[in-house]
Design a protein around this motif. Sequence first.
Motif, PDB file in Angstrom:
ATOM      1  N   GLN A   1      32.370 -16.152 -26.141  1.00 56.74           N
ATOM      2  CA  GLN A   1      31.386 -16.151 -27.217  1.00 56.74           C
ATOM      3  C   GLN A   1      31.082 -14.698 -27.539  1.00 56.74           C
ATOM      4  O   GLN A   1      30.292 -14.066 -26.870  1.00 56.74           O
ATOM      5  CB  GLN A   1      30.145 -16.903 -26.739  1.00 56.74           C
ATOM      6  CG  GLN A   1      29.132 -17.207 -27.781  1.00 56.74           C
ATOM      7  CD  GLN A   1      28.031 -18.093 -27.217  1.00 56.74           C
ATOM      8  OE1 GLN A   1      28.266 -18.948 -26.382  1.00 56.74           O
ATOM      9  NE2 GLN A   1      26.825 -17.855 -27.686  1.00 56.74           N
ATOM     10  N   GLN A   2      31.771 -14.165 -28.561  1.00 55.86           N
ATOM     11  CA  GLN A   2      31.599 -12.783 -28.958  1.00 55.86           C
ATOM     12  C   GLN A   2      31.200 -12.742 -30.421  1.00 55.86           C
ATOM     13  O   GLN A   2      31.306 -13.731 -31.138  1.00 55.86           O
ATOM     14  CB  GLN A   2      32.899 -12.004 -28.717  1.00 55.86           C
ATOM     15  CG  GLN A   2      33.354 -12.057 -27.277  1.00 55.86           C
ATOM     16  CD  GLN A   2      34.766 -11.532 -27.098  1.00 55.86           C
ATOM     17  OE1 GLN A   2      35.317 -10.890 -27.968  1.00 55.86           O
ATOM     18  NE2 GLN A   2      35.353 -11.816 -25.957  1.00 55.86           N
ATOM     19  N   SER A   3      30.799 -11.560 -30.886  1.00 54.15           N
ATOM     20  CA  SER A   3      30.338 -11.465 -32.266  1.00 54.15           C
ATOM     21  C   SER A   3      31.471 -11.622 -33.269  1.00 54.15           C
ATOM     22  O   SER A   3      31.267 -12.116 -34.367  1.00 54.15           O
ATOM     23  CB  SER A   3      29.618 -10.138 -32.500  1.00 54.15           C
ATOM     24  OG  SER A   3      30.503  -9.062 -32.260  1.00 54.15           O
ATOM     25  N   ASP A   4      32.696 -11.230 -32.896  1.00 57.94           N
ATOM     26  CA  ASP A   4      33.787 -11.305 -33.859  1.00 57.94           C
ATOM     27  C   ASP A   4      34.640 -12.561 -33.707  1.00 57.94           C
ATOM     28  O   ASP A   4      35.451 -12.873 -34.578  1.00 57.94           O
ATOM     29  CB  ASP A   4      34.679 -10.064 -33.777  1.00 57.94           C
ATOM     30  CG  ASP A   4      35.290  -9.866 -32.395  1.00 57.94           C
ATOM     31  OD1 ASP A   4      34.755 -10.418 -31.412  1.00 57.94           O
ATOM     32  OD2 ASP A   4      36.306  -9.163 -32.310  1.00 57.94           O
ATOM     33  N   GLU A   5      34.463 -13.307 -32.613  1.00 56.96           N
ATOM     34  CA  GLU A   5      35.201 -14.549 -32.438  1.00 56.96           C
ATOM     35  C   GLU A   5      34.604 -15.354 -31.290  1.00 56.96           C
ATOM     36  O   GLU A   5      34.051 -14.804 -30.351  1.00 56.96           O
ATOM     37  CB  GLU A   5      36.683 -14.293 -32.148  1.00 56.96           C
ATOM     38  CG  GLU A   5      36.925 -13.618 -30.809  1.00 56.96           C
ATOM     39  CD  GLU A   5      38.387 -13.327 -30.540  1.00 56.96           C
ATOM     40  OE1 GLU A   5      39.152 -13.146 -31.499  1.00 56.96           O
ATOM     41  OE2 GLU A   5      38.751 -13.288 -29.354  1.00 56.96           O
ATOM     42  N   THR A   6      34.725 -16.658 -31.408  1.00 57.28           N
ATOM     43  CA  THR A   6      34.315 -17.563 -30.349  1.00 57.28           C
ATOM     44  C   THR A   6      35.479 -18.499 -30.092  1.00 57.28           C
ATOM     45  O   THR A   6      35.957 -19.168 -31.008  1.00 57.28           O
ATOM     46  CB  THR A   6      33.068 -18.376 -30.767  1.00 57.28           C
ATOM     47  OG1 THR A   6      31.984 -17.476 -31.018  1.00 57.28           O
ATOM     48  CG2 THR A   6      32.669 -19.366 -29.686  1.00 57.28           C
ATOM     49  N   GLU A   7      35.957 -18.539 -28.841  1.00 55.59           N
ATOM     50  CA  GLU A   7      37.026 -19.476 -28.501  1.00 55.59           C
ATOM     51  C   GLU A   7      36.387 -20.807 -28.138  1.00 55.59           C
ATOM     52  O   GLU A   7      35.547 -20.885 -27.246  1.00 55.59           O
ATOM     53  CB  GLU A   7      37.883 -18.968 -27.350  1.00 55.59           C
ATOM     54  CG  GLU A   7      39.055 -19.889 -27.079  1.00 55.59           C
ATOM     55  CD  GLU A   7      40.025 -19.393 -26.019  1.00 55.59           C
ATOM     56  OE1 GLU A   7      41.024 -20.086 -25.789  1.00 55.59           O
ATOM     57  OE2 GLU A   7      39.772 -18.335 -25.414  1.00 55.59           O
ATOM     58  N   ILE A   8      36.793 -21.851 -28.849  1.00 58.51           N
ATOM     59  CA  ILE A   8      36.184 -23.159 -28.665  1.00 58.51           C
ATOM     60  C   ILE A   8      37.076 -24.064 -27.815  1.00 58.51           C
ATOM     61  O   ILE A   8      38.293 -23.940 -27.800  1.00 58.51           O
ATOM     62  CB  ILE A   8      35.835 -23.814 -30.018  1.00 58.51           C
ATOM     63  CG1 ILE A   8      37.071 -24.005 -30.896  1.00 58.51           C
ATOM     64  CG2 ILE A   8      34.786 -22.973 -30.741  1.00 58.51           C
ATOM     65  CD1 ILE A   8      36.793 -24.704 -32.225  1.00 58.51           C
ATOM     66  N   CYS A   9      36.433 -24.974 -27.099  1.00 59.03           N
ATOM     67  CA  CYS A   9      37.110 -25.912 -26.202  1.00 59.03           C
ATOM     68  C   CYS A   9      37.304 -27.231 -26.934  1.00 59.03           C
ATOM     69  O   CYS A   9      36.333 -27.885 -27.301  1.00 59.03           O
ATOM     70  CB  CYS A   9      36.265 -26.111 -24.942  1.00 59.03           C
ATOM     71  SG  CYS A   9      36.986 -27.283 -23.788  1.00 59.03           S
ATOM     72  N   LEU A  10      38.575 -27.617 -27.129  1.00 57.87           N
ATOM     73  CA  LEU A  10      38.869 -28.815 -27.910  1.00 57.87           C
ATOM     74  C   LEU A  10      39.461 -29.961 -27.115  1.00 57.87           C
ATOM     75  O   LEU A  10      39.482 -31.092 -27.592  1.00 57.87           O
ATOM     76  CB  LEU A  10      39.849 -28.466 -29.043  1.00 57.87           C
ATOM     77  CG  LEU A  10      39.376 -27.425 -30.043  1.00 57.87           C
ATOM     78  CD1 LEU A  10      40.475 -27.155 -31.057  1.00 57.87           C
ATOM     79  CD2 LEU A  10      38.101 -27.868 -30.718  1.00 57.87           C
ATOM     80  N   PHE A  11      40.003 -29.692 -25.941  1.00 57.38           N
ATOM     81  CA  PHE A  11      40.683 -30.751 -25.205  1.00 57.38           C
ATOM     82  C   PHE A  11      40.678 -30.453 -23.712  1.00 57.38           C
ATOM     83  O   PHE A  11      40.497 -29.326 -23.283  1.00 57.38           O
ATOM     84  CB  PHE A  11      42.136 -30.921 -25.692  1.00 57.38           C
ATOM     85  CG  PHE A  11      42.959 -29.667 -25.569  1.00 57.38           C
ATOM     86  CD1 PHE A  11      43.668 -29.399 -24.410  1.00 57.38           C
ATOM     87  CD2 PHE A  11      43.017 -28.751 -26.616  1.00 57.38           C
ATOM     88  CE1 PHE A  11      44.419 -28.242 -24.294  1.00 57.38           C
ATOM     89  CE2 PHE A  11      43.773 -27.599 -26.512  1.00 57.38           C
ATOM     90  CZ  PHE A  11      44.473 -27.339 -25.337  1.00 57.38           C
ATOM     91  N   TRP A  12      40.890 -31.502 -22.944  1.00 54.57           N
ATOM     92  CA  TRP A  12      40.985 -31.408 -21.500  1.00 54.57           C
ATOM     93  C   TRP A  12      42.432 -31.109 -21.144  1.00 54.57           C
ATOM     94  O   TRP A  12      43.332 -31.848 -21.524  1.00 54.57           O
ATOM     95  CB  TRP A  12      40.532 -32.726 -20.882  1.00 54.57           C
ATOM     96  CG  TRP A  12      40.578 -32.735 -19.394  1.00 54.57           C
ATOM     97  CD1 TRP A  12      41.503 -33.357 -18.624  1.00 54.57           C
ATOM     98  CD2 TRP A  12      39.671 -32.099 -18.507  1.00 54.57           C
ATOM     99  NE1 TRP A  12      41.223 -33.152 -17.299  1.00 54.57           N
ATOM    100  CE2 TRP A  12      40.104 -32.378 -17.203  1.00 54.57           C
ATOM    101  CE3 TRP A  12      38.530 -31.319 -18.681  1.00 54.57           C
ATOM    102  CZ2 TRP A  12      39.442 -31.903 -16.076  1.00 54.57           C
ATOM    103  CZ3 TRP A  12      37.873 -30.853 -17.564  1.00 54.57           C
ATOM    104  CH2 TRP A  12      38.320 -31.145 -16.278  1.00 54.57           C
ATOM    105  N   PRO A  13      42.699 -30.033 -20.390  1.00 50.86           N
ATOM    106  CA  PRO A  13      44.089 -29.677 -20.090  1.00 50.86           C
ATOM    107  C   PRO A  13      44.768 -30.582 -19.066  1.00 50.86           C
ATOM    108  O   PRO A  13      45.988 -30.571 -18.955  1.00 50.86           O
ATOM    109  CB  PRO A  13      43.985 -28.238 -19.575  1.00 50.86           C
ATOM    110  CG  PRO A  13      42.589 -28.106 -19.085  1.00 50.86           C
ATOM    111  CD  PRO A  13      41.752 -29.034 -19.909  1.00 50.86           C
ATOM    112  N   GLY A  14      44.002 -31.384 -18.340  1.00 49.11           N
ATOM    113  CA  GLY A  14      44.582 -32.356 -17.430  1.00 49.11           C
ATOM    114  C   GLY A  14      45.485 -31.775 -16.364  1.00 49.11           C
ATOM    115  O   GLY A  14      46.602 -32.227 -16.190  1.00 49.11           O
ATOM    116  N   LYS A  15      45.000 -30.773 -15.659  1.00 49.45           N
ATOM    117  CA  LYS A  15      45.841 -30.129 -14.663  1.00 49.45           C
ATOM    118  C   LYS A  15      45.680 -30.685 -13.246  1.00 49.45           C
ATOM    119  O   LYS A  15      46.383 -30.277 -12.346  1.00 49.45           O
ATOM    120  CB  LYS A  15      45.580 -28.613 -14.649  1.00 49.45           C
ATOM    121  CG  LYS A  15      46.216 -27.912 -15.823  1.00 49.45           C
ATOM    122  CD  LYS A  15      47.721 -28.057 -15.756  1.00 49.45           C
ATOM    123  CE  LYS A  15      48.418 -27.236 -16.808  1.00 49.45           C
ATOM    124  NZ  LYS A  15      49.856 -27.275 -16.701  1.00 49.45           N
TER     125      LYS A  15
END
Length: 160
Positions: free
Chosen positions: A88-102
């Motif tokens: 969560q940064q000012s120029d970009e936020t990486e969002i969580c869309l799925f469970w990687p199932g590892k």
Amino acid sequence: MICPYIPPPPTIQQQLGALQQHFPTGQGTVCDHDLGLHWQGELQPTVFSRTYLVGIQYKREQFPHTFVYSPDLNQLAGGERIPHTFSQQSDETEICLFWPGKNKGEIPEWNRDMLLATSIVPWATLWLYYFEHWLASGEWHGGGYHDNELRFDQLVERGG
């Protein structure tokens, strides 16, 4: 016995072509010697929503990473920790869309046989819808599980 034909996963060029077909106003490029792509496009969860500039970074044999570049989600959230995000940064936020199932026996919610245009982009749009609802209500109704203190690579390593 006849073995069923299993088509190979989409190539990077096919992934980019599908993104361009489904989202013609988006912009994408192939990178990393045809092993990856970067795509950006505007998404609007509802007709009453703001427009978000979203980007996808994808390399074959890896999970895609999805970012919101603008508007600044951190600013919209008033500095509060946003649910289901990796960074969560000012120029970009990486969002969580799925469970990687590892974990052993788990099946990931996304796999490389899926088109980004018909999975990741619609999921990002839905995530943005739930983000707007969270801004208004303070409650996350998007479901899922996420430990906000982990980065994506740590989540994959831990399986959750």
